[in-house]
Design a protein around this motif. Structure first.
Motif, PDB file in Angstrom:
ATOM      1  N   ARG A   1      17.457 -29.202 -34.055  1.00  0.00           N
ATOM      2  CA  ARG A   1      16.782 -29.576 -35.303  1.00  0.00           C
ATOM      3  C   ARG A   1      17.744 -29.811 -36.462  1.00  0.00           C
ATOM      4  O   ARG A   1      17.295 -30.033 -37.591  1.00  0.00           O
ATOM      5  CB  ARG A   1      15.775 -28.486 -35.688  1.00  0.00           C
ATOM      6  CG  ARG A   1      14.472 -28.527 -34.881  1.00  0.00           C
ATOM      7  CD  ARG A   1      13.379 -27.749 -35.588  1.00  0.00           C
ATOM      8  NE  ARG A   1      12.096 -27.908 -34.942  1.00  0.00           N
ATOM      9  CZ  ARG A   1      11.569 -27.023 -34.093  1.00  0.00           C
ATOM     10  NH1 ARG A   1      12.258 -25.943 -33.771  1.00  0.00           N
ATOM     11  NH2 ARG A   1      10.389 -27.231 -33.555  1.00  0.00           N
TER      12      ARG A   1
ATOM     13  N   LEU B   1      10.615 -27.656 -27.661  1.00  0.00           N
ATOM     14  CA  LEU B   1      10.661 -29.006 -28.205  1.00  0.00           C
ATOM     15  C   LEU B   1      11.438 -29.940 -27.290  1.00  0.00           C
ATOM     16  O   LEU B   1      11.048 -31.098 -27.094  1.00  0.00           O
ATOM     17  CB  LEU B   1      11.304 -28.977 -29.597  1.00  0.00           C
ATOM     18  CG  LEU B   1      11.505 -30.333 -30.285  1.00  0.00           C
ATOM     19  CD1 LEU B   1      10.165 -31.037 -30.495  1.00  0.00           C
ATOM     20  CD2 LEU B   1      12.229 -30.146 -31.617  1.00  0.00           C
TER      21      LEU B   1
ATOM     22  N   PRO C   1       5.792 -23.910 -35.703  1.00  0.00           N
ATOM     23  CA  PRO C   1       6.767 -24.763 -35.018  1.00  0.00           C
ATOM     24  C   PRO C   1       7.074 -24.269 -33.612  1.00  0.00           C
ATOM     25  O   PRO C   1       7.047 -23.068 -33.335  1.00  0.00           O
ATOM     26  CB  PRO C   1       8.001 -24.690 -35.926  1.00  0.00           C
ATOM     27  CG  PRO C   1       7.840 -23.408 -36.688  1.00  0.00           C
ATOM     28  CD  PRO C   1       6.360 -23.226 -36.867  1.00  0.00           C
TER      29      PRO C   1
ATOM     30  N   GLU D   1      13.069 -24.491 -30.107  1.00  0.00           N
ATOM     31  CA  GLU D   1      13.852 -25.686 -29.809  1.00  0.00           C
ATOM     32  C   GLU D   1      13.850 -26.003 -28.313  1.00  0.00           C
ATOM     33  O   GLU D   1      13.873 -27.161 -27.914  1.00  0.00           O
ATOM     34  CB  GLU D   1      15.282 -25.526 -30.347  1.00  0.00           C
ATOM     35  CG  GLU D   1      15.339 -25.445 -31.853  1.00  0.00           C
ATOM     36  CD  GLU D   1      16.660 -25.908 -32.421  1.00  0.00           C
ATOM     37  OE1 GLU D   1      17.487 -26.458 -31.674  1.00  0.00           O
ATOM     38  OE2 GLU D   1      16.855 -25.732 -33.637  1.00  0.00           O
TER      39      GLU D   1
ATOM     40  N   LEU E   1      18.199 -34.605 -33.786  1.00  0.00           N
ATOM     41  CA  LEU E   1      16.989 -34.961 -33.045  1.00  0.00           C
ATOM     42  C   LEU E   1      16.835 -36.485 -32.947  1.00  0.00           C
ATOM     43  O   LEU E   1      16.509 -37.019 -31.890  1.00  0.00           O
ATOM     44  CB  LEU E   1      15.754 -34.343 -33.706  1.00  0.00           C
ATOM     45  CG  LEU E   1      14.427 -34.510 -32.962  1.00  0.00           C
ATOM     46  CD1 LEU E   1      14.514 -33.919 -31.563  1.00  0.00           C
ATOM     47  CD2 LEU E   1      13.296 -33.860 -33.734  1.00  0.00           C
TER      48      LEU E   1
END
Length: 260
Positions: free
Chosen positions: A165, A138, A132, A135, A170
Motif C-alpha cells: 500500500r 489484498l 481495510p 495486505e 499498488l
C-alpha cells in the motif's frame, strides 16, 4: 472400432473361423508399452524438490515453501509440522520420502486454506460497516481478479513486508499484472460473467430465421467480445467505449496486435 473393408472371403468363413487370427485378419489383443523412464528430471518435480529430501531440514523447507504458495500467506511452524507428519508417517510405513511428500501435498490441496480465500475480521473492528483488508488478503484479491490465480512471489512478498500500500506500489503492481499474459483471464472470466458471453453456449436460435448461426459464428462472437473488452482494459480506454464505441478491432491495430 477398426475393421477391414471389402474382405469378401471372410463371408465364407464360419463364425468360429472369423475370429481365428490364423484364418482371418483378426487381432485378438493390442498391447501398449510405456511410458518409458526418462533420464531428464521433470520440471514440475524439480520445482517441488528444491533441495535433497535426504538432507536434514530439507523436508521442512520443501513443505513450508509449498504451503506458503498454496495458502497464499506465511505459514506457521505448527502448520508445517502438521504437514511434515504425513512424511514421517509414510516413512514409518516403509514408503519413500517422495511418497510422504505426495501425501503432504494432497493434504494441502484439500485444506480450506487452499480451497478458499479466507479473509479474517479484526476483532477490534467487528460491528463496523467495513474495514481495510490486510495486505496479504489484498494481494490475493488483486491476483484472482486480474489473473484468476494465486499471487506470484513478487506481489505476495510486497504484501508480507507491508509495502503493497505504499504510494505508487499498488499502481505499479496492477500495471505489471495486466502486462502479464495471465491477465487474459480477466477478459475470459470476468467479462464472460459480466457480459454473459458464456450463455452463448446455451443459445439455439431458430435455424430458419438465422441460417448463418453455428458453432463458428458463436465462437467468433465470444472471441470478438473478449478481444474488445481486453483492448479497452489494456489501452486504458474510457468506460464509455463499452456503450458507444465507433470502432471494431480490425480498425485498431494496437489491439489486434495483442492477439496476432
Amino acid at each position: 472400432m477398426p475393421g477391414f473393408i471389402n474382405d469378401d472371403f471372410a463371408k465364407n468363413l464360419s463364425s468360429k473361423d472369423q475370429f481365428d487370427r490364423k484364418k482371418n485378419k483378426y487381432p485378438d489383443s493390442i498391447v501398449f508399452t510405456g511410458p518409458f523412464a526418462s533420464n531428464v528430471e521433470r520440471a514440475s518435480r524439480k520445482k517441488i524438490l528444491i533441495c535433497d529430501p535426504k538432507v536434514p531440514g530439507c523436508v521442512n523447507r520443501i513443505i513450508s515453501t509449498l504451503a506458503h504458495h498454496a495458502y497464499r500467506r506465511p505459514v506457521t511452524p505448527k502448520e508445517v509440522a502438521a504437514l511434515v507428519h504425513f512424511v514421517d508417517q509414510a516413512r514409518a510405513e516403509g514408503q519413500s520420502v517422495e511418497q510422504g511428500l505426495q501425501l503432504a501435498i494432497e493434504a494441502m490441496l484439500v485444506s480450506p486454506h487452499f480451497l478458499f480465500r479466507i479473509e479474517h475480521d479484526n476483532p477490534a473492528e467487528r460491528g463496523l460497516l467495513g474495514h481495510p483488508l490486510s495486505e496479504v488478503e489484498l494481494a490475493s484479491r488483486l491476483s484472482y481478479f486480474l489473473w484468476s490465480s494465486m499471487p506470484d512471489d513478487e506481489l505476495l512478498g510486497l504484501a508480507e513486508i507491508g509495502k503493497l500500500r505504499l504510494p505508487g506500489v499498488l499502481d505499479k503492481q496492477v500495471t505489471r499484472l495486466l502486462a502479464d499474459p495471465r491477465s487474459a483471464a480477466l477478459a475470459e472470466n470476468f467479462a464472460g460473467q459480466w457480459l454473459e458471453v458464456r450463455n452463448l453456449d446455451e443459445v439455439n436460435p431458430d435455424p430458419k430465421k438465422f441460417p448463418a448461426w453455428g458453432p463458428e459464428l458463436r465462437d467468433a462472437m465470444k472471441t470478438e467480445t473478449r478481444m474488445f473488452f481486453d483492448s479497452i482494459v489494456r489501452e486504458n480506454r474510457p468506460i464509455s467505449d463499452f456503450i458507444d464505441a465507433r470502432y471494431n478491432l480490425s480498425e485498431r491495430s494496437p489491439s489486434q496486435a495483442l492477439w496476432d
